[in-house]
Write a protein that holds these residues in place. Structure first.
Motif, PDB file in Angstrom:
ATOM      1  N   UNK A   1       0.830  -1.208   0.000  1.00  0.00           N
ATOM      2  CA  UNK A   1       0.000   0.000   0.000  1.00  0.00           C
ATOM      3  C   UNK A   1       0.863   1.256   0.000  1.00  0.00           C
ATOM      4  N   UNK A   2       1.918   1.256   0.810  1.00  0.00           N
ATOM      5  CA  UNK A   2       2.791   2.433   0.867  1.00  0.00           C
ATOM      6  C   UNK A   2       3.503   2.645  -0.465  1.00  0.00           C
ATOM      7  N   UNK A   3       3.865   1.567  -1.137  1.00  0.00           N
ATOM      8  CA  UNK A   3       4.511   1.669  -2.445  1.00  0.00           C
ATOM      9  C   UNK A   3       3.548   2.243  -3.483  1.00  0.00           C
ATOM     10  N   UNK A   4       2.300   1.816  -3.420  1.00  0.00           N
ATOM     11  CA  UNK A   4       1.280   2.354  -4.333  1.00  0.00           C
ATOM     12  C   UNK A   4       1.105   3.853  -4.123  1.00  0.00           C
ATOM     13  N   UNK A   5       1.016   4.282  -2.865  1.00  0.00           N
ATOM     14  CA  UNK A   5       0.893   5.712  -2.566  1.00  0.00           C
ATOM     15  C   UNK A   5       2.135   6.476  -3.024  1.00  0.00           C
ATOM     16  N   UNK A   6       3.299   5.845  -2.873  1.00  0.00           N
ATOM     17  CA  UNK A   6       4.544   6.498  -3.300  1.00  0.00           C
ATOM     18  C   UNK A   6       4.536   6.724  -4.812  1.00  0.00           C
TER      19      UNK A   6
ATOM     20  N   UNK B   1      -3.153   1.699   9.187  1.00  0.00           N
ATOM     21  CA  UNK B   1      -2.815   2.883   8.393  1.00  0.00           C
ATOM     22  C   UNK B   1      -1.662   3.661   9.013  1.00  0.00           C
ATOM     23  N   UNK B   2      -1.451   3.488  10.294  1.00  0.00           N
ATOM     24  CA  UNK B   2      -0.264   4.058  10.913  1.00  0.00           C
ATOM     25  C   UNK B   2       0.998   3.395  10.384  1.00  0.00           C
ATOM     26  N   UNK B   3       0.934   2.092  10.191  1.00  0.00           N
ATOM     27  CA  UNK B   3       2.074   1.351   9.619  1.00  0.00           C
ATOM     28  C   UNK B   3       2.329   1.814   8.191  1.00  0.00           C
ATOM     29  N   UNK B   4       1.250   1.972   7.421  1.00  0.00           N
ATOM     30  CA  UNK B   4       1.385   2.443   6.041  1.00  0.00           C
ATOM     31  C   UNK B   4       2.005   3.835   6.008  1.00  0.00           C
TER      32      UNK B   4
ATOM     33  N   UNK C   1      -3.427  20.515  11.522  1.00  0.00           N
ATOM     34  CA  UNK C   1      -3.753  19.627  10.393  1.00  0.00           C
ATOM     35  C   UNK C   1      -3.874  18.192  10.877  1.00  0.00           C
ATOM     36  N   UNK C   2      -2.903  17.776  11.691  1.00  0.00           N
ATOM     37  CA  UNK C   2      -2.920  16.407  12.193  1.00  0.00           C
ATOM     38  C   UNK C   2      -4.155  16.126  13.031  1.00  0.00           C
ATOM     39  N   UNK C   3      -4.519  17.070  13.883  1.00  0.00           N
ATOM     40  CA  UNK C   3      -5.704  16.888  14.716  1.00  0.00           C
ATOM     41  C   UNK C   3      -6.976  16.855  13.870  1.00  0.00           C
ATOM     42  N   UNK C   4      -6.987  17.656  12.797  1.00  0.00           N
ATOM     43  CA  UNK C   4      -8.145  17.633  11.885  1.00  0.00           C
ATOM     44  C   UNK C   4      -8.274  16.257  11.232  1.00  0.00           C
ATOM     45  N   UNK C   5      -7.146  15.706  10.764  1.00  0.00           N
ATOM     46  CA  UNK C   5      -7.161  14.382  10.137  1.00  0.00           C
ATOM     47  C   UNK C   5      -7.586  13.310  11.132  1.00  0.00           C
ATOM     48  N   UNK C   6      -7.106  13.448  12.359  1.00  0.00           N
ATOM     49  CA  UNK C   6      -7.475  12.485  13.397  1.00  0.00           C
ATOM     50  C   UNK C   6      -8.966  12.555  13.699  1.00  0.00           C
ATOM     51  N   UNK C   7      -9.486  13.779  13.823  1.00  0.00           N
ATOM     52  CA  UNK C   7     -10.918  13.965  14.083  1.00  0.00           C
ATOM     53  C   UNK C   7     -11.764  13.463  12.919  1.00  0.00           C
ATOM     54  N   UNK C   8     -11.186  13.516  11.710  1.00  0.00           N
ATOM     55  CA  UNK C   8     -11.910  13.059  10.516  1.00  0.00           C
ATOM     56  C   UNK C   8     -11.926  11.532  10.403  1.00  0.00           C
ATOM     57  N   UNK C   9     -11.196  10.872  11.310  1.00  0.00           N
ATOM     58  CA  UNK C   9     -11.238   9.408  11.325  1.00  0.00           C
ATOM     59  C   UNK C   9      -9.967   8.714  10.902  1.00  0.00           C
ATOM     60  N   UNK C  10      -8.928   9.490  10.590  1.00  0.00           N
ATOM     61  CA  UNK C  10      -7.663   8.880  10.184  1.00  0.00           C
ATOM     62  C   UNK C  10      -6.837   8.563  11.428  1.00  0.00           C
ATOM     63  N   UNK C  11      -7.027   7.379  11.954  1.00  0.00           N
ATOM     64  CA  UNK C  11      -6.316   6.946  13.151  1.00  0.00           C
ATOM     65  C   UNK C  11      -5.011   6.248  12.737  1.00  0.00           C
ATOM     66  N   UNK C  12      -3.936   6.542  13.465  1.00  0.00           N
ATOM     67  CA  UNK C  12      -2.660   5.902  13.119  1.00  0.00           C
ATOM     68  C   UNK C  12      -2.054   5.108  14.266  1.00  0.00           C
TER      69      UNK C  12
END
Length: 257
Positions: free
Chosen positions: A58-63, A129-132, A113-124
């Motif tokens: 997944x990380x390679x695809x995003x890269x 997805x944190x590993x990715x 920005x990070x807090x906005x992403x976290x509040x939006x549901x992007x948990x790491x």
């Protein structure tokens, strides 16, 4: 032409030393693998391999998706601050892995920005997805640098001709530029995937769970010692060799075409 024997003797000696330095620990592991049969049926080992392989993929695809456009900009444009931006891209290769983990955590839990992403549901934290995210961060320089080197070798005249024949920039990019650098993209993907697959320090800080195989190996070593961690390490070595042999064969096949 006279052969300089001393020159080749020195270079051959240095080559043999580094070859032995790399291969002897590998050979020792493969010849004394421990209880591999138990490792390959261990559900935790199987799950960790699944997580590692999927996250690295997944990380390679995003890269590829996000790194190639920047690589093209680097190759085709000179602008103020370019050197600084290129240096920033290379930073993940120069800093300790644990620092990468601290930076990623600080961004997601210490910035607007990070807090906005976290509040939006992007948990790491303790999340796939944190590993990715970690794998992408440490692997992206390899993709961008490899793609940029490829684009720099593409004759810009080919792109200009395509444009004069009526092709759009997007069509020119996808039909002319991108196919020419396919070997660079394969190389970049291999390096990015390998870097992600091998990451452990930053992952330990950001996402201890679900466990990747390197994290599991470290966990078993800390709890039970060498006898427990070595068989999993051998499994990881064999899987890595098989994967990258396949990748290299694909690259070789593409280069012939």
């Amino acid at each position: 032409m006279k052969i300089d024997k001393s020159f080749y003797a020195v270079f051959l000696s240095a080559s043999i030393f580094i070859l032995l330095f790399v291969s002897l620990p590998l050979i020792t592991m493969l010849l004394n693998p421990g209880d591999v049969s138990a490792a390959i049926v261990d559900k935790e080992v199987i799950k960790s391999l699944e997580v590692s392989l999927k996250a690295a993929g997944m990380s390679t695809l995003f890269a590829l998706i996000f790194g190639v456009p920047l690589a093209y900009i680097f190759a085709r444009n000179d602008f103020k601050g370019k050197g600084l931006i290129e240096s920033i891209i290379d930073i993940p290769m120069a800093i300790p892995h644990s620092v990468v983990g601290i930076m990623i955590l600080s961004f997601f839990y210490g910035s607007t920005i990070g807090e906005f992403l976290t509040d939006a549901g992007l948990k790491i934290v303790d999340n796939f997805w944190g590993i990715v995210a970690v794998m992408l961060y440490v692997g992206i320089p390899f993709m961008i640098n490899s793609a940029r080197d490829g684009f720099e070798m593409v004759d810009e005249e080919l792109e200009h001709v395509s444009r004069t024949l009526g092709a759009s920039r997007f069509k020119t990019f996808f039909s002319i530029s991108l196919p020419i650098i396919k070997n660079n993209l394969v190389s970049g993907s291999i390096l990015t995937y390998a870097r992600g697959l091998s990451e452990v320090g930053a992952i330990l800080i950001v996402a201890y769970f679900p466990k990747t195989t390197p994290v599991l190996i470290m966990d078993r070593f800390n709890q039970f010692g060498l006898s427990s961690s070595k068989p999993i390490s051998v499994v990881m070595i064999v899987v890595s060799i098989l994967l990258f042999t396949i990748f290299r064969l694909v690259r070789h096949k593409k280069s012939k075409h």
